[in-house]
Design a protein around this motif. Structure first.
Motif, PDB file in Angstrom:
ATOM      1  N   MET A 115     -21.774  25.240  -7.250  1.00 58.50           N
ATOM      2  CA  MET A 115     -22.153  24.000  -6.548  1.00 58.50           C
ATOM      3  C   MET A 115     -22.738  24.340  -5.181  1.00 58.50           C
ATOM      4  O   MET A 115     -22.156  25.109  -4.423  1.00 58.50           O
ATOM      5  CB  MET A 115     -20.931  23.106  -6.384  1.00 58.50           C
ATOM      6  N   SER A 116     -23.927  23.795  -4.880  1.00 55.65           N
ATOM      7  CA  SER A 116     -24.565  24.113  -3.595  1.00 55.65           C
ATOM      8  C   SER A 116     -23.907  23.319  -2.467  1.00 55.65           C
ATOM      9  O   SER A 116     -23.567  22.155  -2.615  1.00 55.65           O
ATOM     10  CB  SER A 116     -26.060  23.806  -3.647  1.00 55.65           C
ATOM     11  N   THR A 174     -31.194  27.506  -1.012  1.00 50.81           N
ATOM     12  CA  THR A 174     -29.951  26.928  -1.514  1.00 50.81           C
ATOM     13  C   THR A 174     -28.836  27.960  -1.386  1.00 50.81           C
ATOM     14  O   THR A 174     -29.019  29.117  -1.773  1.00 50.81           O
ATOM     15  CB  THR A 174     -30.077  26.510  -2.990  1.00 50.81           C
ATOM     16  N   GLU A 201     -24.760  28.547  -2.273  1.00 51.95           N
ATOM     17  CA  GLU A 201     -23.654  28.038  -3.085  1.00 51.95           C
ATOM     18  C   GLU A 201     -22.344  28.053  -2.293  1.00 51.95           C
ATOM     19  O   GLU A 201     -22.155  28.876  -1.392  1.00 51.95           O
ATOM     20  CB  GLU A 201     -23.495  28.875  -4.351  1.00 51.95           C
ATOM     21  N   GLU A 202     -21.452  27.177  -2.654  1.00 48.90           N
ATOM     22  CA  GLU A 202     -20.144  27.109  -2.009  1.00 48.90           C
ATOM     23  C   GLU A 202     -19.397  28.435  -2.172  1.00 48.90           C
ATOM     24  O   GLU A 202     -19.315  28.983  -3.264  1.00 48.90           O
ATOM     25  CB  GLU A 202     -19.330  25.964  -2.621  1.00 48.90           C
ATOM     26  N   GLY A 243     -23.774  19.632   1.743  1.00 47.14           N
ATOM     27  CA  GLY A 243     -23.268  18.803   0.656  1.00 47.14           C
ATOM     28  C   GLY A 243     -24.356  17.815   0.270  1.00 47.14           C
ATOM     29  O   GLY A 243     -25.502  18.203   0.016  1.00 47.14           O
ATOM     30  N   ASP A 244     -24.040  16.538   0.277  1.00 47.65           N
ATOM     31  CA  ASP A 244     -25.033  15.501  -0.041  1.00 47.65           C
ATOM     32  C   ASP A 244     -25.606  14.849   1.209  1.00 47.65           C
ATOM     33  O   ASP A 244     -26.385  13.896   1.107  1.00 47.65           O
ATOM     34  CB  ASP A 244     -24.390  14.417  -0.920  1.00 47.65           C
TER      35      ASP A 244
END
Length: 225
Positions: free
Chosen positions: A1-2, A29, A31-32, A67-68
């Motif tokens: 998940m990015s 990007t 990633e977590e 996140g978003d």
């Protein structure tokens, strides 16, 4: 998940013949939980990229998502709060307050935010970074490596999702650099943080999971080692 993403990120300075494209359309990007190093020569745009990822400067064009959240849709005061709570910064210059001891320097961002200090968390960070016996020492009583450990502890104190480090070992000798980076990697894994580190040191860069090379404001290579 990015957890961190850029779209068409640009930062230009000047106009006409004096136009400088510090960043010129960067898509990235992260990633977590990833540990990413960004390498490049002086003037390549790597520090500009870090400042934009951390909300320290506004882009000429493009987006940065944590996140978003598109962070540049936030108002200035909202961005300041978001940055303080979600992102930890480690710079080449340690930026410690000389009249505050180690513990006071570490908890300062939390107190500025008016939040409650999680003393157990702070002591765990200090233990991992080997600072327990230096809790009452002033910055002037510490070596460069110890001061950088305090700076890392301060960045971790607020439990940020992302740690951004700009040449964190630039003022340290080779062995101390390896020690400090090793500790930073351990704490990142321990607390589930994502790390993006800017460096011109190829040996230091190899400690990351992934290396991104930037030249003339553009990403030239992006991949695992």
């Amino acid at each position: 998940m990015s957890i961190l993403r850029t779209e068409g990120l640009k930062k230009y300075y000047g106009k006409g013949n004096s136009l400088v494209k510090a960043l010129d359309g960067v898509n990235l990007t992260v990633e977590e939980g990833e540990f990413v190093s960004v390498v490049g020569t002086s003037g390549s745009g790597k520090s500009t990229l870090l400042h934009l990822l951390g909300g320290l400067d506004r882009p000429t064009e493009g987006k940065v998502y944590v996140g978003d959240e598109d962070i540049y849709h936030l108002k200035e005061d909202e961005l300041t709060i978001f940055r303080r709570r979600k992102i930890g910064f480690v710079f080449q210059s340690y930026n410690l307050v000389p009249v505050l001891n180690v513990y006071e320097n570490i908890v300062l961002p939390i107190e500025l935010d008016g939040a409650k200090v999680d003393k157990d968390h702070i002591m765990k960070i200090m233990y991992i970074l080997g600072l327990t016996e230096k809790v009452h020492s002033l910055p002037g009583q510490l070596s460069g490596g110890q001061q950088q450990r305090v700076a890392i502890a301060r960045a971790l104190a607020t439990k940020p999702a992302i740690l951004l480090a700009d040449e964190p070992t630039g003022n340290l000798d080779s062995k101390t650099s390896q020690d400090v980076l090793g500790l930073m990697k351990v704490t990142g894994e321990q607390f589930g943080q994502t790390i993006v580190m800017i460096t011109h040191n190829e040996e230091i860069a190899q400690m990351a999971d992934r290396i991104i090379r930037i030249e003339d404001g553009k990403i030239r290579k992006d991949g695992e080692k």
